[in-house]
Design a protein around this motif. Structure first.
Motif, PDB file in Angstrom:
ATOM      1  N   VAL A 154      -2.858  -1.941  -2.677  1.00  0.00           N
ATOM      2  CA  VAL A 154      -3.742  -0.774  -2.614  1.00  0.00           C
ATOM      3  C   VAL A 154      -2.964   0.379  -3.228  1.00  0.00           C
ATOM      4  N   CYS A 155      -3.455   0.900  -4.336  1.00  0.00           N
ATOM      5  CA  CYS A 155      -2.740   1.949  -5.057  1.00  0.00           C
ATOM      6  C   CYS A 155      -3.734   3.014  -5.514  1.00  0.00           C
ATOM      7  N   LEU A 202       4.372   1.370  -8.600  1.00  0.00           N
ATOM      8  CA  LEU A 202       5.221   0.180  -8.634  1.00  0.00           C
ATOM      9  C   LEU A 202       4.479  -1.056  -8.133  1.00  0.00           C
ATOM     10  N   SER A 203       3.495  -0.843  -7.264  1.00  0.00           N
ATOM     11  CA  SER A 203       2.853  -1.981  -6.608  1.00  0.00           C
ATOM     12  C   SER A 203       2.068  -2.895  -7.547  1.00  0.00           C
ATOM     13  N   PRO A 204       1.430  -2.409  -8.643  1.00  0.00           N
ATOM     14  CA  PRO A 204       0.777  -3.377  -9.538  1.00  0.00           C
ATOM     15  C   PRO A 204       1.757  -4.398 -10.109  1.00  0.00           C
ATOM     16  N   GLY A 250       4.231 -11.577  -8.231  1.00  0.00           N
ATOM     17  CA  GLY A 250       4.046 -12.488  -7.109  1.00  0.00           C
ATOM     18  C   GLY A 250       4.747 -12.059  -5.841  1.00  0.00           C
ATOM     19  N   VAL A 251       5.229 -10.812  -5.797  1.00  0.00           N
ATOM     20  CA  VAL A 251       5.886 -10.311  -4.588  1.00  0.00           C
ATOM     21  C   VAL A 251       4.862 -10.129  -3.470  1.00  0.00           C
ATOM     22  N   ALA A 304       0.841  -1.197   0.000  1.00  0.00           N
ATOM     23  CA  ALA A 304       0.000   0.000   0.000  1.00  0.00           C
ATOM     24  C   ALA A 304       0.873   1.243   0.000  1.00  0.00           C
ATOM     25  N   PHE A 305       0.373   2.303  -0.641  1.00  0.00           N
ATOM     26  CA  PHE A 305       1.097   3.581  -0.605  1.00  0.00           C
ATOM     27  C   PHE A 305       0.996   4.187   0.787  1.00  0.00           C
ATOM     28  N   ALA A 306       1.852   5.150   1.073  1.00  0.00           N
ATOM     29  CA  ALA A 306       2.089   5.584   2.458  1.00  0.00           C
ATOM     30  C   ALA A 306       0.823   6.023   3.186  1.00  0.00           C
TER      31      ALA A 306
END
Length: 301
Positions: free
Chosen positions: A146-147, A132-134, A140-141, A98-100
């Motif tokens: 949540v972005c 970056l999260s998608p 598979g990381v 998730a972002f900050a």
């Protein structure tokens, strides 16, 4: 027989580019990751990692085995998803990125409710840049991210992912209490923002780019006097009269003394999403996590 846990460690080093990064993602110590890869090297009688400066790189054999590990881990995930779907209740580990501001303002309540309702579910959280999260989900990381995106920067979603809207996060202009904008009774217009000194996110972030592009479209070159990644830091600078800032509601908390929030028209909006791999869509943990996120959003919106 190759050990799946050791293959997972090698794959994590490949994905994160370092033993420390792999350890953080897996919830292990760096020494445990090193030991797992070392045992894998002895099992295969092959050098998989080589020292390069202060870090490590995968050898050609390591790259090949990491690719095989990715395929095996995908099969394991599919099997685990099938079993969890048959049981009909969440279980196992669920790692969320998730972002900050979401990690601070949304995830604590959502994850707490999720683990209370489903004690067999082991939830983990990683803070990550929203753009970056998608890719972290696709590789598979993490299991779910949540972005957010803005109108000028749509969310990049690699193939094989599904997403759901969690909510819209509105933003306001935060100014010092003695600033002329503080006494405004009508919302600010973009044209009003010319000539202001700005406190903003660092260059390269989505929020920074939105501010710069929006003001330039209005015909103004913004004066970016201070850059700070944390909104709490930005608000501290605003409180000292050093500039104004565009701050979202999510994760903001109470404004410090000496700071006033003024609405902007049209209202800047970040859309918040949950993203997961399509092959894991049947997993009850994913469905329940999305439900918990939406429920928590309704409570704080």
């Amino acid at each position: 027989m190759l050990d799946l846990t050791r293959l997972r460690a090698l794959h994590a080093v490949h994905v994160h580019g370092s033993i420390a990064g792999a350890a953080a993602a897996l919830g292990y110590s760096p020494s445990a990751v090193s030991q797992s890869v070392g045992k894998l090297e002895r099992e295969t009688r092959t050098t998989l990692l080589e020292r390069q400066g202060r870090g490590v790189v995968l050898t050609d054999a390591g790259q090949h085995l990491a690719g095989t590990a990715k395929q095996l881990l995908a099969l394991v995930e599919r099997a685990e998803t099938d079993l969890e779907a048959q049981r009909g209740r969440p279980g196992g580990r669920l790692t969320v990125a998730a972002f900050a501001t979401a990690a601070r303002g949304l995830l604590p309540g959502a994850l707490a409710a999720l683990t209370r309702e489903h004690p067999g579910l082991d939830t983990r959280l990683m803070e990550a840049d929203p753009h970056l999260s998608p890719d972290m989900v696709a590789r598979g990381v993490v299991d779910l991210a949540v972005c957010h995106d803005w109108d000028i920067a749509p969310l990049p979603a690699p193939d094989g992912l599904e997403l759901a809207v969690i909510g819209d996060d509105t933003c306001e202009i935060c100014v010092p209490a003695d600033h002329p904008f503080a006494s405004r009774t009508a919302p600010l217009r973009r044209a009003d923002l010319a000539g202001q000194r700005w406190i903003c996110q660092p260059a390269g972030s989505v929020c920074h780019d939105w501010l710069v592009r929006t003001l330039r479209v209005s015909g103004h070159e913004p004066e970016l006097a201070y850059e700070a990644a944390e909104y709490a830091t930005q608000l501290a600078l605003v409180a000292e009269g050093l500039g104004i800032a565009l701050v979202p509601h999510l994760g903001r908390g109470p404004l410090p003394a000496g700071v006033v929030a003024v609405p902007l028209d049209p209202v800047p909006v970040r859309r918040v999403y949950a993203v997961w791999r399509a092959r894991a869509a049947r997993r009850p943990a994913i469905k329940e996590a999305v439900r918990a996120l939406r429920t928590r959003w309704a409570e704080i919106a």
